[in-house]
Scaffold this motif. Structure first.
Motif, PDB file in Angstrom:
ATOM      1  N   LEU A   1       0.908  -1.134   0.157  1.00  0.00           N
ATOM      2  CA  LEU A   1      -0.091   0.036   0.046  1.00  0.00           C
ATOM      3  C   LEU A   1       0.636   1.367  -0.132  1.00  0.00           C
ATOM      4  O   LEU A   1       0.623   2.223  -0.801  1.00  0.00           O
ATOM      5  CB  LEU A   1      -1.022   0.099   1.165  1.00  0.00           C
ATOM      6  N   VAL A   2       1.930   1.109   0.898  1.00  0.00           N
ATOM      7  CA  VAL A   2       2.799   2.337   0.996  1.00  0.00           C
ATOM      8  C   VAL A   2       3.467   2.622  -0.477  1.00  0.00           C
ATOM      9  O   VAL A   2       3.655   3.641  -0.853  1.00  0.00           O
ATOM     10  CB  VAL A   2       3.647   2.133   2.109  1.00  0.00           C
ATOM     11  N   ALA A   3       4.190   1.498  -1.097  1.00  0.00           N
ATOM     12  CA  ALA A   3       4.849   1.505  -2.180  1.00  0.00           C
ATOM     13  C   ALA A   3       3.745   2.176  -3.235  1.00  0.00           C
ATOM     14  O   ALA A   3       4.259   2.898  -4.116  1.00  0.00           O
ATOM     15  CB  ALA A   3       5.195   0.096  -2.402  1.00  0.00           C
ATOM     16  N   CYS A   4       2.507   1.616  -3.377  1.00  0.00           N
ATOM     17  CA  CYS A   4       1.678   2.301  -4.311  1.00  0.00           C
ATOM     18  C   CYS A   4       1.256   3.855  -4.347  1.00  0.00           C
ATOM     19  O   CYS A   4       1.207   4.546  -5.049  1.00  0.00           O
ATOM     20  CB  CYS A   4       0.601   1.400  -4.411  1.00  0.00           C
ATOM     21  N   ILE A   5       1.186   3.965  -3.008  1.00  0.00           N
ATOM     22  CA  ILE A   5       0.953   5.636  -2.698  1.00  0.00           C
ATOM     23  C   ILE A   5       1.771   6.376  -3.151  1.00  0.00           C
ATOM     24  O   ILE A   5       1.678   7.353  -3.898  1.00  0.00           O
ATOM     25  CB  ILE A   5       0.370   5.885  -1.131  1.00  0.00           C
ATOM     26  N   ASP A   6       3.004   6.123  -2.450  1.00  0.00           N
ATOM     27  CA  ASP A   6       4.348   6.875  -3.087  1.00  0.00           C
ATOM     28  C   ASP A   6       4.556   6.798  -4.266  1.00  0.00           C
ATOM     29  O   ASP A   6       5.076   7.919  -4.932  1.00  0.00           O
ATOM     30  CB  ASP A   6       5.551   5.987  -2.081  1.00  0.00           C
ATOM     31  N   ALA A   7       4.503   5.611  -5.182  1.00  0.00           N
ATOM     32  CA  ALA A   7       4.371   5.889  -6.578  1.00  0.00           C
ATOM     33  C   ALA A   7       3.550   6.412  -7.403  1.00  0.00           C
ATOM     34  O   ALA A   7       4.000   6.970  -8.554  1.00  0.00           O
ATOM     35  CB  ALA A   7       4.309   4.189  -7.184  1.00  0.00           C
ATOM     36  N   CYS A   8       2.366   6.600  -6.847  1.00  0.00           N
ATOM     37  CA  CYS A   8       1.297   7.243  -7.400  1.00  0.00           C
ATOM     38  C   CYS A   8       1.716   8.900  -7.245  1.00  0.00           C
ATOM     39  O   CYS A   8       1.603   9.632  -8.265  1.00  0.00           O
ATOM     40  CB  CYS A   8       0.087   7.079  -6.901  1.00  0.00           C
ATOM     41  N   ILE A   9       2.234   9.306  -6.091  1.00  0.00           N
ATOM     42  CA  ILE A   9       2.557  10.657  -5.839  1.00  0.00           C
ATOM     43  C   ILE A   9       3.871  11.026  -6.993  1.00  0.00           C
ATOM     44  O   ILE A   9       3.801  12.075  -7.414  1.00  0.00           O
ATOM     45  CB  ILE A   9       2.907  10.759  -4.388  1.00  0.00           C
ATOM     46  N   GLU A  10       4.803  10.040  -6.950  1.00  0.00           N
ATOM     47  CA  GLU A  10       5.998  10.297  -7.540  1.00  0.00           C
ATOM     48  C   GLU A  10       5.638  10.425  -9.168  1.00  0.00           C
ATOM     49  O   GLU A  10       5.955  11.316  -9.950  1.00  0.00           O
ATOM     50  CB  GLU A  10       7.079   9.322  -7.541  1.00  0.00           C
TER      51      GLU A  10
ATOM     52  N   GLU B   1       2.613   1.898 -12.753  1.00  0.00           N
ATOM     53  CA  GLU B   1       1.817   0.698 -13.245  1.00  0.00           C
ATOM     54  C   GLU B   1       2.024  -0.601 -12.397  1.00  0.00           C
ATOM     55  O   GLU B   1       1.105  -1.328 -11.998  1.00  0.00           O
ATOM     56  CB  GLU B   1       2.355   0.367 -14.640  1.00  0.00           C
ATOM     57  N   ARG B   2       3.453  -1.002 -12.036  1.00  0.00           N
ATOM     58  CA  ARG B   2       3.794  -2.278 -11.356  1.00  0.00           C
ATOM     59  C   ARG B   2       3.126  -2.264 -10.054  1.00  0.00           C
ATOM     60  O   ARG B   2       2.639  -2.995  -9.689  1.00  0.00           O
ATOM     61  CB  ARG B   2       5.277  -2.447 -11.251  1.00  0.00           C
ATOM     62  N   ALA B   3       3.354  -1.091  -9.312  1.00  0.00           N
ATOM     63  CA  ALA B   3       2.705  -0.911  -7.843  1.00  0.00           C
ATOM     64  C   ALA B   3       1.199  -0.986  -7.752  1.00  0.00           C
ATOM     65  O   ALA B   3       0.837  -1.504  -6.870  1.00  0.00           O
ATOM     66  CB  ALA B   3       3.285   0.304  -7.259  1.00  0.00           C
ATOM     67  N   CYS B   4       0.596  -0.515  -8.863  1.00  0.00           N
ATOM     68  CA  CYS B   4      -0.787  -0.406  -8.846  1.00  0.00           C
ATOM     69  C   CYS B   4      -1.296  -2.073  -9.170  1.00  0.00           C
ATOM     70  O   CYS B   4      -2.174  -2.460  -8.396  1.00  0.00           O
ATOM     71  CB  CYS B   4      -1.461   0.238  -9.759  1.00  0.00           C
ATOM     72  N   ARG B   5      -0.526  -2.776 -10.102  1.00  0.00           N
ATOM     73  CA  ARG B   5      -0.971  -4.026 -10.225  1.00  0.00           C
ATOM     74  C   ARG B   5      -0.593  -4.946  -9.124  1.00  0.00           C
ATOM     75  O   ARG B   5      -1.218  -6.024  -8.917  1.00  0.00           O
ATOM     76  CB  ARG B   5      -0.269  -4.583 -11.436  1.00  0.00           C
ATOM     77  N   ASP B   6       0.557  -4.966  -8.303  1.00  0.00           N
ATOM     78  CA  ASP B   6       0.886  -5.431  -7.205  1.00  0.00           C
ATOM     79  C   ASP B   6      -0.005  -5.244  -6.094  1.00  0.00           C
ATOM     80  O   ASP B   6      -0.404  -6.677  -5.445  1.00  0.00           O
ATOM     81  CB  ASP B   6       2.267  -5.260  -6.822  1.00  0.00           C
ATOM     82  N   LEU B   7      -0.516  -3.970  -5.921  1.00  0.00           N
ATOM     83  CA  LEU B   7      -1.454  -3.922  -4.724  1.00  0.00           C
ATOM     84  C   LEU B   7      -2.750  -4.595  -5.201  1.00  0.00           C
ATOM     85  O   LEU B   7      -3.349  -5.042  -4.309  1.00  0.00           O
ATOM     86  CB  LEU B   7      -1.462  -2.369  -4.433  1.00  0.00           C
ATOM     87  N   GLY B   8      -3.121  -4.381  -6.463  1.00  0.00           N
ATOM     88  CA  GLY B   8      -4.481  -5.138  -7.012  1.00  0.00           C
ATOM     89  C   GLY B   8      -4.522  -6.475  -6.677  1.00  0.00           C
ATOM     90  O   GLY B   8      -5.426  -6.954  -6.286  1.00  0.00           O
ATOM     91  N   ALA B   9      -3.414  -6.977  -6.978  1.00  0.00           N
ATOM     92  CA  ALA B   9      -3.208  -8.560  -6.856  1.00  0.00           C
ATOM     93  C   ALA B   9      -3.323  -8.866  -5.554  1.00  0.00           C
ATOM     94  O   ALA B   9      -3.954 -10.096  -5.172  1.00  0.00           O
ATOM     95  CB  ALA B   9      -1.913  -9.198  -7.599  1.00  0.00           C
TER      96      ALA B   9
END
Length: 135
Positions: free
Chosen positions: A23-32, A124-132
């Protein structure tokens, strides 16, 4: 430690079964990615020949908007809705892929496009990883 992690760890009700690292990885990736896409679109507008970058500008701005929205949705947990979260994650991953693919076409000539494509792929990878992880 990122602000996202600090805030999530401070959440008074806990996060349930959500993998906090993903979750943190995805939020941080989205902000970046929001920042990179916004800067890339601006970089494209600063180029001498903007006409061939119109689609790149559009996809970057669409991606920035999706990433900003996704980061905000992922940061809220009161009244959590898994269906909405999954839909937002899928949409963000699609926007990131589209932007990365378009930026990649211009990466050899424009460094801002190369950087943006890389950041979009990570998001994209972070969103897919969190979704999975919800799947």
């Amino acid at each position: 430690m990122s602000a996202a992690r600090t805030m999530l760890e401070a959440y008074p009700r806990g996060l349930g079964r959500i993998d906090i690292a993903k979750l943190v990885a995805c939020i941080d990736a989205c902000i970046e990615c929001d920042q990179a896409c916004t800067a890339c679109a601006d970089g494209c507008l600063s180029e001498d020949d903007v006409s061939h970058l119109t689609k790149c500008i559009r996809t970057c701005l669409d991606c920035a908007d999706m990433c900003a929205t996704t980061g905000r949705v992922l940061s809220r947990h009161t009244g959590y809705d898994a269906n909405l979260t999954n839909t937002v994650l899928q949409s963000c991953a699609t926007a990131c892929k589209t932007s990365a693919d378009e930026c990649h076409k211009h990466a050899a000539k424009h460094e801002h496009c190369r950087v943006c494509a890389d950041v979009c792929r990570r998001c994209e990878r972070a969103c897919r990883d969190l979704g999975a992880a919800f799947g």
